[in-house]
Design a protein around this motif. Structure first.
Motif, PDB file in Angstrom:
ATOM      1  N   GLN A  79       5.778  10.368   8.385  1.00 29.50           N
ATOM      2  CA  GLN A  79       5.989   8.935   8.165  1.00 29.50           C
ATOM      3  C   GLN A  79       6.145   8.184   9.482  1.00 29.50           C
ATOM      4  OE1 GLN A  79       9.346   9.087   5.335  1.00 29.50           O
ATOM      5  NE2 GLN A  79       7.978   8.244   3.783  1.00 29.50           N
ATOM      6  N   GLN A  86      -3.368   6.718   5.619  1.00 28.52           N
ATOM      7  CA  GLN A  86      -2.200   6.343   4.821  1.00 28.52           C
ATOM      8  C   GLN A  86      -2.215   6.999   3.442  1.00 28.52           C
ATOM      9  OE1 GLN A  86       0.378   4.540   6.236  1.00 28.52           O
ATOM     10  NE2 GLN A  86       1.418   5.370   4.433  1.00 28.52           N
ATOM     11  N   ASP A  87      -3.397   7.151   2.851  1.00 32.89           N
ATOM     12  CA  ASP A  87      -3.476   7.817   1.544  1.00 32.89           C
ATOM     13  C   ASP A  87      -3.005   9.265   1.645  1.00 32.89           C
ATOM     14  OD1 ASP A  87      -4.387   5.557   0.299  1.00 32.89           O
ATOM     15  OD2 ASP A  87      -6.508   6.135   0.331  1.00 32.89           O
ATOM     16  N   ASP A 126       0.789   9.203   1.993  1.00 34.34           N
ATOM     17  CA  ASP A 126       1.435   8.859   0.716  1.00 34.34           C
ATOM     18  C   ASP A 126       1.395  10.034  -0.254  1.00 34.34           C
ATOM     19  OD1 ASP A 126       1.909   6.359   1.734  1.00 34.34           O
ATOM     20  OD2 ASP A 126       0.245   5.389   0.679  1.00 34.34           O
TER      21      ASP A 126
END
Length: 357
Positions: free
Chosen positions: A34, A58-59, A62
């Protein structure tokens, strides 16, 4: 991508080659992912495309965080991807040839150790073409860096030689694009430059290097070059000292990799191509240089650089107390071999451009 570094025999502080290990480290993984501290990658994504880009999008972040927050469930065994197998701690595939330093070296417990040099015979009966190479310390706690040079048999030179492999904090193996390779002449000798750092107790080390040969003679030979500046002074407490180095390209080439190098005060590094007949272009920008990650940035595709182009490298240094890695902010710094001194080198490699006919 994690297991590339986190498997037995590598520099990573723990292994991540099983589900149990990944689950045990999951909270730390979540934190560093993160914060984008891991995987380590310092290049500004706006400039250049690189084959070995380690960033997670980012995917991906996540998805990983959601899995961890859900308790890191095992999932369906039949959907598990096949785990890459590593040979005896190598990051590259199994080497075709492995060479060792001619003898073990004893590192004193304290003080400063000058660079050590050793010579190993290859005994190659014919020229060899290198597709990939990896240098490894025998004792990671005592070895700061390794550079393996190649020289003609009978030569007495120990420096200013072409390098075929290296090891430094975070450095990745040399891997050349398909259809290219680096030529090692018959009977060549390997010259080892090893930088040792005392640990507080007597240590011993014997490094090795693994080479993977091209399956057939490549179409084009890899060449190494650099922009270097040894004539600089970084004043005490200076927060943003600028140092520039340039190298003019004498022929049409295709650029394949870039590797900036500084020491603990290194702050940022940028490569700019100043073309003879069109506007300049940023090839690589590293806005937050980290001495602990000596990346070799391998271009996703070879980039044409015309003759007459100037490769300009600009480095900034932080010699202030605000730099937590700075060993002596109250002293000015010049070029020097040791980590507490400084360097400014922009390494790059290329092949001759293909004929346009």
């Amino acid at each position: 991508r994690w297991v590339e570094c986190h498997h037995p025999g590598t520099a990573a502080p723990f292994e991540l080659d099983s589900y149990e290990q990944a689950k045990n480290w999951s909270e730390m993984i979540k934190e560093v992912v993160q914060q984008r501290r891991m995987p380590p990658w310092e290049a500004d994504p706006r400039f250049g495309k690189f084959k070995n880009d380690l960033r997670m999008n980012q995917d991906e972040i996540d998805t990983l965080v959601a899995w961890i927050d859900d308790g890191a469930p095992y999932g369906e065994a039949k959907e598990l991807p096949q785990l890459k197998k590593f040979v005896d701690g190598w990051t590259i595939d199994e080497p075709d040839a492995i060479f060792k330093m001619p003898e073990e070296f004893t590192v004193k417990a304290n003080g400063v150790v000058k660079y050590q040099y050793f010579v190993t015979q290859t005994n190659f009966k014919e020229p060899k073409w290198i597709q990939a190479s990896e240098a490894r310390p025998g004792n990671r706690s005592a070895v700061h860096h390794i550079i393996v040079y190649v020289r003609e048999k009978g030569s007495k030179r120990m420096s200013a030689l072409p390098a075929i492999a290296g090891f430094a904090p975070g450095e990745e193996p040399m891997v050349f694009p398909k259809g290219t390779g680096y030529r090692i002449p018959a009977g060549a000798e390997l010259v080892w430059q090893v930088h040792y750092t005392p640990t507080g107790k007597i240590e011993t080390d014997r490094c090795d290097v693994g080479l993977i040969f091209c399956e057939e003679k490549p179409e084009r030979a890899v060449e190494m070059n650099l922009a270097i500046n040894r004539d600089f002074v970084i004043p005490a407490k200076a927060k943003n000292k600028r140092v520039v180095a340039r190298r003019t390209i004498k022929k049409d080439v295709e650029l394949i990799s870039l590797m900036p190098h500084m020491h603990l005060r290194g702050k940022s590094f940028k490569y700019v191509a100043k073309y003879p007949n069109k506007p300049s272009e940023i090839l690589l920008s590293v806005p937050n240089y980290d001495f602990n990650w000596q990346h070799r940035y391998r271009l996703a595709a070879p980039k044409f650089i015309p003759a007459g182009t100037v490769i300009e490298c600009t480095a900034y240094y932080d010699n202030s107390q605000e730099n937590p890695a700075n060993p002596k902010p109250d002293q000015s710094v010049r070029w020097g071999d040791q980590t507490f001194e400084e360097m400014m080198i922009g390494f790059f490699s290329y092949v001759s451009a293909k004929s346009k006919n």
